[in-house]
Motif scaffolding. Sequence first.
Motif, PDB file in Angstrom:
ATOM      1  N   ASN A  12       0.821  -1.233   0.000  1.00 12.24           N
ATOM      2  CA  ASN A  12       0.000   0.000   0.000  1.00 12.24           C
ATOM      3  C   ASN A  12       0.838   1.258   0.000  1.00 12.24           C
ATOM      4  O   ASN A  12       0.478   2.223   0.648  1.00 12.24           O
ATOM      5  CB  ASN A  12      -0.933   0.109   1.220  1.00 12.24           C
ATOM      6  N   GLY A  13       1.980   1.249  -0.677  1.00 13.26           N
ATOM      7  CA  GLY A  13       2.743   2.500  -0.694  1.00 13.26           C
ATOM      8  C   GLY A  13       4.197   2.255  -0.361  1.00 13.26           C
ATOM      9  O   GLY A  13       4.638   1.115  -0.216  1.00 13.26           O
ATOM     10  N   GLN A  73       7.506   1.972   5.035  1.00 16.29           N
ATOM     11  CA  GLN A  73       7.531   2.959   6.105  1.00 16.29           C
ATOM     12  C   GLN A  73       7.805   2.248   7.411  1.00 16.29           C
ATOM     13  O   GLN A  73       7.302   1.158   7.674  1.00 16.29           O
ATOM     14  CB  GLN A  73       6.169   3.653   6.170  1.00 16.29           C
ATOM     15  N   VAL A 106       7.096   1.912  11.122  1.00 16.49           N
ATOM     16  CA  VAL A 106       6.022   2.335  12.022  1.00 16.49           C
ATOM     17  C   VAL A 106       6.351   1.901  13.439  1.00 16.49           C
ATOM     18  O   VAL A 106       7.176   1.002  13.663  1.00 16.49           O
ATOM     19  CB  VAL A 106       4.656   1.738  11.615  1.00 16.49           C
ATOM     20  N   PHE A 164      -2.693   7.390  12.312  1.00 14.48           N
ATOM     21  CA  PHE A 164      -2.020   6.567  11.320  1.00 14.48           C
ATOM     22  C   PHE A 164      -2.997   6.124  10.251  1.00 14.48           C
ATOM     23  O   PHE A 164      -2.669   6.087   9.056  1.00 14.48           O
ATOM     24  CB  PHE A 164      -1.388   5.361  12.020  1.00 14.48           C
ATOM     25  N   GLU A 201      -3.481   8.998   8.003  1.00 15.35           N
ATOM     26  CA  GLU A 201      -2.308   9.381   7.216  1.00 15.35           C
ATOM     27  C   GLU A 201      -1.950   8.352   6.169  1.00 15.35           C
ATOM     28  O   GLU A 201      -1.685   8.673   5.021  1.00 15.35           O
ATOM     29  CB  GLU A 201      -1.155   9.584   8.212  1.00 15.35           C
ATOM     30  N   ARG A 202      -1.956   7.066   6.551  1.00 10.28           N
ATOM     31  CA  ARG A 202      -1.481   6.061   5.621  1.00 10.28           C
ATOM     32  C   ARG A 202      -2.588   5.481   4.764  1.00 10.28           C
ATOM     33  O   ARG A 202      -2.358   5.087   3.618  1.00 10.28           O
ATOM     34  CB  ARG A 202      -0.805   4.923   6.407  1.00 10.28           C
ATOM     35  N   GLN A 220       1.675   3.772  16.594  1.00  8.99           N
ATOM     36  CA  GLN A 220       0.783   3.976  15.460  1.00  8.99           C
ATOM     37  C   GLN A 220      -0.136   2.784  15.268  1.00  8.99           C
ATOM     38  O   GLN A 220      -1.118   2.871  14.532  1.00  8.99           O
ATOM     39  CB  GLN A 220       1.603   4.209  14.183  1.00  8.99           C
TER      40      GLN A 220
END
Lengths: 885, 98
Positions: free
Chosen positions: A175-176, A179, A181, A223, A226-227, A271
């Motif tokens: 999904n991107g 990151q 976390v 979170f 944002e995500r 998060q």
Amino acid sequence: MSWLKQLFSRRRLYADLAQEIREHLEEKTEELVKSGLSRKDAESAARRELGNLTLTEENARDVWRWPTIEDFLSDIRYGLRMLRNNPGFAIVSILTLALGIGANTAIFSVIDSILLRPLPYADSANLVMVWENNSRHPNPHNTVSPPDFLDWDKRNTVFSGMAAMVDQRANLTGNGPPQEVVRQAVTANFFSVLGVNPLLGAGFTAENNQPGHDNVAILSYGFWKERFGSDSSIVGKTIVLNGHPLTVVGVAPESFYWFIKDGSLTGAKPQMWSPWIIPEEYHDRKNVGRFMTVVARLKPGATVQQAQTQMNTIAAQIEQEYPDFNGYWGANVVPVRMQISGDLRPALWILFGAVGFVLLIACANVSSLLLARAAAREREMAIRTAIGASSWRIACQLLAESVLLAVAGGGIGVTLAIWGTNALLAASPRNLLDLRSVAIDMRILAFAIGSTLVAGLLFGFLPSFISAHLGLSETLKEGGLRSSAGRRRGILRSAFVVVQMCLALVLLAGSGLLMRSFIRLVGVDPGFDSNHLLTFKVNLPFSKYGTDPKCLAFFQELLSRLSHLPGVRSATMNSFPPFSGLGAATGVRILSQPSLSRSDLPVAAVRVVGPDYFHAMGIPLRVGRTFNAQELAEPRHVVIINQAFADKYLPDVNPLGQKVVIYMKSNTESENTPSEVIGVVSDVRHMGLETPESPTVYWPHPELVYSAMTILVRTANDPLALVTAARNELQQMDPEQPMAAIATMDQLLGDSLSRSRFTMMLLAIFAGIALLLAAVGIYGVIAYGVTQRIQEFGIRMALGAGRRDILRLVLRQGTRLALLGVGLGAISALTLSKFLATLLYEVSATDPWTFAGTALLLIFVSLAASWIPAHRATRVDPLVALRYE
Amino acid sequence: MMILRTLKHQPLHGYALAQYIKRTSNDLLRIEEGSLYPALQRLLKEDLVKAEWSVSSTNRRVRIYRVTAKGAKHLEGEVSRFERMFEGIMRVLARGES
């Protein structure tokens, strides 16, 4: 006539009435004239018989009015007119009040958010943190070991539930972009202990406590927003953390705020939460150390005191049963609110006190102004009383004026406060006040209104009212400026000035102390070179880098690549770098010393570092050598200690060659190979500039292969310019590996100073405002005194006094006030400064230099403020002065 | 009450009213003339009298007050109440004396 009609026809009614009464008078006069009196006598007789005409007319009018409201409205209108006619006075008073009220409201709203507002958990007063605490190495918020937690849970009768948490950093992929976390692994009852229901989804169930059913997660609101863009269908979707798929079973509510900094292994807000089942082997004290954070809910009716007593008993029992692992370990019960806000309290209350002083000073100023105007209005008041105004009406009038001022000032003040508070939050460093925003809510508005009214009433109204009570005829006879009431007022105003000076000095002294302390703090040598140092965290997931060699190789290659980048002087790493707020420590057995039980062992902090660490960081080597290439490639059981360790645990002995057992890998003797000390390095201020370094040992990476390390890159120029290049290198090695917590060491250092700097700056601002207001206050009084004595000066000058003499006369008054104020201020400051002691670093709360300096400053400013009117006094033409009325 | 009674008998303006009361009570009641006007305004507000401008006998512009129907009824009620109270007092006094 309905009242509506009455309202509109009122003008005519009044006109009719007025005419009527006039006619009555005329008629009466005529009659008297007819009976023989002269016109003039007849008129006065008629008037006398009719009584107070104006009063009569007013009383008659009163029949048609709603007296209270209308009086009030007319008072307000009159007050407004007064203010409009004296714009200078109005603006100064309103702004002064606005400053005072605004500052107070701003600070109060911060206090409210941190200390007073209910926490976002059910019945938050019943939530407590339970820490361990070693009586020999006191750390009141020491993390808890799993076996201790389990035993506490089993044995206590005072908690309705206990939950444990561990912070971890993990890599989120899919999904991107990848990151890092912060995931908080919690026992499955965590949310029910806190009493929080998820916003979406069902949350954790009892099933999630079973192995195999624990691959679920609850996301934090922020979170999720944002995500995942607040995706409402997030529940049931899968996310991949460290290579493991987790199903989302809930989203925490927006208001849910949970961040316990102490004991956190990441130092960051969680998060997401996922259930954590304590593995079997962690039930044995031999296998595991202390790393969990525990929160518990008191049973209804149980108090914190009772809980503490019971936990003490339980901890003592455990200590007896396991002397090796639990010797000297006790439990510490801390209410959650105290935990969150505890160390902010002293600073907050000091600021609140300071800002209260500023408000007092502001009010004193406005009071003074009002008193000065009261003098000019003495005649007006006397006339009004003569015409028939009751004391009550005059009082209401003055009250309305003060209320107007206060409301205007308060209104502007609250606006300032709203703008100011958010500006404050934006300007303050991120780790200072962990607040998203400070909302101005009902309680705060009530506070603002309350302080406005108190200010208005106490300081606007009372002095005016007191001075308005005067002998009628005296006032009408005497020249208004020199009445006895005027003298009374003068004393009041002087008293105000002295009080202002006193308060201003307290604030100045306080901020002076903080400034000195801050300067001392900033001058402390951190023990390493913090310039041009880029830091970021790399956390390798177990799924991909499950073995020691894999981790080792990854970091080695990463550091090698980074060090070859243009603009990079050197690259190294540390498991817990300075100013990160994180660390790990354990017991150390020095083999050459007499044997001690495990729990009696001296304690040292343990850091795991990369190649060339000390040189790259600028930490001087005192004795011995640093790690060689072989020791940086495979475990060779060597260790470097710091000076503090050598001084404390190896005094009078050559530390080189000593063998120490560091109980980091396991609690069992046999699994810990002794390490040989090969070098001693200088101390580094790890936790903060004000905390002296504790004994520390450094291992090379291969000795204890952490998969999460902080990379430190020494750059030639701006460290942040290298972030992209560094990220490239990282992604070339593993595109799914994110970089986290990117910051320069200077930023981290600055952050660690942020609280002191912030408090100091705020207090300095308040002290500055106080100084300005006090100067204005003393200026006002001296200037007024000069106008009062102009005739006197004229006479003196006519009799031969020179400019200098007049100057001296006026300055004498100013000096007297200033000295009195400073004297009182010094005494108060000395008594109050002990409250500041906790915030001071290596500066005594009664530091004479600071006190002397600020006293001199205040005297100087007062003299300067007095000089202006004094100078004006000397420029007066004696002839003009003599005729002055 | 007295004002109403007087006005019922004959509409008057303020000054005349004051004089009348003074005369008819044989100077026993000396009311403060100033208090007359608030009283008149109260009556006006309650709609018990109404006022209008006209010219008096002495060629002055005066405001004449006249009792309204509501005022007359109010007066009746007041008078009867007063009489009852008076009777009550007299009874007690008479009783006390015998």
